[in-house]
Design a protein around this motif. Structure first.
Motif, PDB file in Angstrom:
ATOM      1  N   PRO A  79       0.801  -1.231   0.000  1.00 46.11           N
ATOM      2  CA  PRO A  79       0.000   0.000   0.000  1.00 46.11           C
ATOM      3  C   PRO A  79       0.831   1.277   0.000  1.00 46.11           C
ATOM      4  O   PRO A  79       0.307   2.343  -0.305  1.00 46.11           O
ATOM      5  N   ARG A  80       2.118   1.161   0.317  1.00 46.12           N
ATOM      6  CA  ARG A  80       2.967   2.365   0.224  1.00 46.12           C
ATOM      7  C   ARG A  80       3.231   2.734  -1.232  1.00 46.12           C
ATOM      8  O   ARG A  80       3.582   3.857  -1.542  1.00 46.12           O
ATOM      9  N   VAL A  81       3.095   1.750  -2.126  1.00 46.36           N
ATOM     10  CA  VAL A  81       3.365   1.992  -3.547  1.00 46.36           C
ATOM     11  C   VAL A  81       2.068   2.117  -4.333  1.00 46.36           C
ATOM     12  O   VAL A  81       1.934   2.958  -5.214  1.00 46.36           O
ATOM     13  N   VAL A  82       1.103   1.277  -4.005  1.00 50.44           N
ATOM     14  CA  VAL A  82      -0.169   1.275  -4.746  1.00 50.44           C
ATOM     15  C   VAL A  82      -1.288   1.719  -3.802  1.00 50.44           C
ATOM     16  O   VAL A  82      -1.741   0.950  -2.960  1.00 50.44           O
ATOM     17  N   LYS A  83      -1.709   2.960  -3.952  1.00 50.45           N
ATOM     18  CA  LYS A  83      -2.770   3.485  -3.076  1.00 50.45           C
ATOM     19  C   LYS A  83      -4.075   2.725  -3.282  1.00 50.45           C
ATOM     20  O   LYS A  83      -4.926   2.663  -2.399  1.00 50.45           O
ATOM     21  N   LYS A  84      -4.241   2.188  -4.477  1.00 51.53           N
ATOM     22  CA  LYS A  84      -5.485   1.475  -4.780  1.00 51.53           C
ATOM     23  C   LYS A  84      -5.389  -0.022  -4.477  1.00 51.53           C
ATOM     24  O   LYS A  84      -6.200  -0.815  -4.948  1.00 51.53           O
ATOM     25  N   ALA A  85      -4.374  -0.401  -3.710  1.00 49.46           N
ATOM     26  CA  ALA A  85      -4.265  -1.822  -3.340  1.00 49.46           C
ATOM     27  C   ALA A  85      -5.469  -2.215  -2.501  1.00 49.46           C
ATOM     28  O   ALA A  85      -6.031  -1.397  -1.778  1.00 49.46           O
ATOM     29  N   ARG A  86      -5.878  -3.483  -2.622  1.00 52.20           N
ATOM     30  CA  ARG A  86      -7.067  -3.978  -1.918  1.00 52.20           C
ATOM     31  C   ARG A  86      -6.680  -4.920  -0.790  1.00 52.20           C
ATOM     32  O   ARG A  86      -5.787  -5.745  -0.977  1.00 52.20           O
TER      33      ARG A  86
END
Ligand code: ADP
Ligand code: ASP
Ligand code: MG
Length: 428
Positions: A184-191
């Protein structure tokens, strides 16, 4: 009354406030009628700071002393946490790894747990205490030296204790709400993933998703200990890692089906060594990898180029942890005459990006989709490796964030609701 093992990572106990917050959480678990064993990591970035300090007095610190130094970090947090719990009117006792019966082999800095004899912990909780154990450390069976389990090793301590104490669950508290489809630090849209199999989690962890250490997942799978990864900063349900979908999680909901793709992992902790101009004849690769193995270095990807018929020479590249780079180069240099290669190239500006999911076995086109996503993002692929449920590529380190986001989107993993929350930590 159930027995739970709770592990709190460094970011959860980064300062006095964090320690008090965690103490309250532990007391709540105790009040709910559980026996509680807690494994705690060093505060914040303490371990990194101790490593830096060691480097200032010696370029290659002796393994035994290095371990002695690093274990000091967890001693600080365990004692403070026990004090904070007592301050809330509950009994707690802290224990070093050695006191807790964490017995390891003698390989300093990356020891393996070979036995856990938690007699003192059992007595302590039976007397009504919360037992707090220093993570990441043990004592060697031979020599009785203090050892550490490798970076992130508190996760393994927690699962090993959960297995030895026959705990119902091992809860891993961290600074995000669970295991996500990407960092989530790299992909804000991570689920957030509700449930993931040991198998997929093992691949994610060994591909760089440091939210869980792969050795800890290996251990949990062997002893069938369900892991619940969750945030110490929120009250939300996290991610269950287990053999089968948990039929009912704590909110009484049905478990979920396994996704085709579990997630995208990335890793910037590796370097690439290329052995240039290796004679293309039987036995050469064996000599190279024997030299590296004898230096106790674990390799990751290995690629050998086709040799040009005219020269009869080939290049062999492999990746390994950056921290082992120096040692590997030294070991190979010593073999230069016997192997007869031309030169060595060292490159630590690489990143590995991996797509993981058991569904790959039965869904054609996953590899093609992965490469197309990287092409569309303008990312060049340097090495490729695959397992049954994973595809990994090596790219330039500068490209890593963009590549991860591109692959995450291409496989429909982007969440359309809230952005993933990162509560603390420096991501170091
Ligand atoms: P702790 O200090 O609690 O052990 P770590 O820093 O070791 O925490 O692990 C948590 C971090 O793992 C998160 O802050 C996040 O940046 C990183 N991470 C990498 N991949 C993932 C993922 N797939 N899901 C969740 N977190 C991930
Ligand atoms: N403190 C150790 C580290 O930073 C162990 C851990 O946090 O799990 O690697
Ligand atoms: Mg960790």
């Amino acid at each position: 009354m159930g027995l739970v093992v709770q592990k709190y990572g460094g970011s959860s106990v980064a300062d006095a406030e964090g320690i008090k917050r965690v103490a309250k959480r532990i007391v709540d678990a105790k009040k709910n009628g559980n026996q509680v064993v807690v494994v705690v990591s060093a505060m914040g970035d303490t371990t990194d700071e101790l490593i830096d300090l060691a480097g200032q007095v010696s370029p290659i610190p002796a393994g035994r002393e290095f371990d002695m130094l690093l274990t000091a970090g967890e001693r600080i947090s365990m004692a403070l946490l026990a004090m904070a719990i007592k301050n809330l009117g509950h009994e707690a006792q802290s224990f070093t790894g050695s006191q807790a019966g964490v017995i390891t082999d003698s390989v300093h800095n990356k020891a393996r747990i070979i036995d856990v004899t938690p007699g003192r912990i059992r007595t302590s909780i039976d007397e009504g205490n919360v037992a707090i154990v220093a993570g990441f450390q043990g004592v060697s069976q031979e020599g009785k030296n203090i050892t550490t389990l490798g970076r992130g090793g508190s996760d393994t301590t927690a699962v090993a204790l959960a297995a030895a104490l026959d705990a119902e669950v091992c809860e891993i508290y961290t600074d995000v709400d669970g295991v996500f489809t990407a960092d989530p630090r790299v992909v804000k849209k991570a689920r957030k993933i509700d449930w993931i199999s040991f198998e997929d989690m093992l691949e994610l962890a060994s591909s760089g998703s440091k939210v869980l250490l792969h050795r800890c997942v290996e251990y949990a799978r062997r002893y069938n200990i369900p892991i619940h990864v969750r945030s110490s900063f929120s009250g939300l349900q996290g991610t269950w890692v287990s053999n089968e979908p948990i039929e009912k999680n704590q909110q009484g909901e049905k478990g979920v089906e396994q996704a085709i793709i579990s997630g995208v992992a990335h890793d910037t902790s590796e370097a690439k060594i290329t052995v240039v101009g290796v004679p293309d004849k039987p036995g050469e690769a064996a000599k190279i990898f024997r030299a590296v193995a004898d230096a106790q270095i674990n390799l990751d990807m290995i690629v050998q180029n086709v040799s040009a018929a005219s020269t009869g020479l080939t290049d062999i590249s492999f990746t390994l942890p950056k921290t082992e780079g120096r040692k590997a180069i030294d070991a190979l240099e010593k073999q230069k005459a016997s192997v007869g290669f031309d030169s060595l190239r060292y490159d630590d500006q690489i990143a590995k990006i991996s797509l993981v999911g058991a569904g790959m076995k039965t869904n054609p086109g996953v590899t093609a989709g992965f490469f197309e996503a990287l092409t569309d993002a303008g990312v060049n692929i340097e090495l490729i490796s695959t397992s049954e449920i994973r595809i990994s590529v090596v790219t330039r380190a500068d490209d890593v964030n963009e590549a991860v986001r591109a692959v995450h989107s291409a496989f429909g993993l982007d969440s359309d609701s809230d952005e993933a929350v990162v509560y603390g930590g420096t991501g170091r």
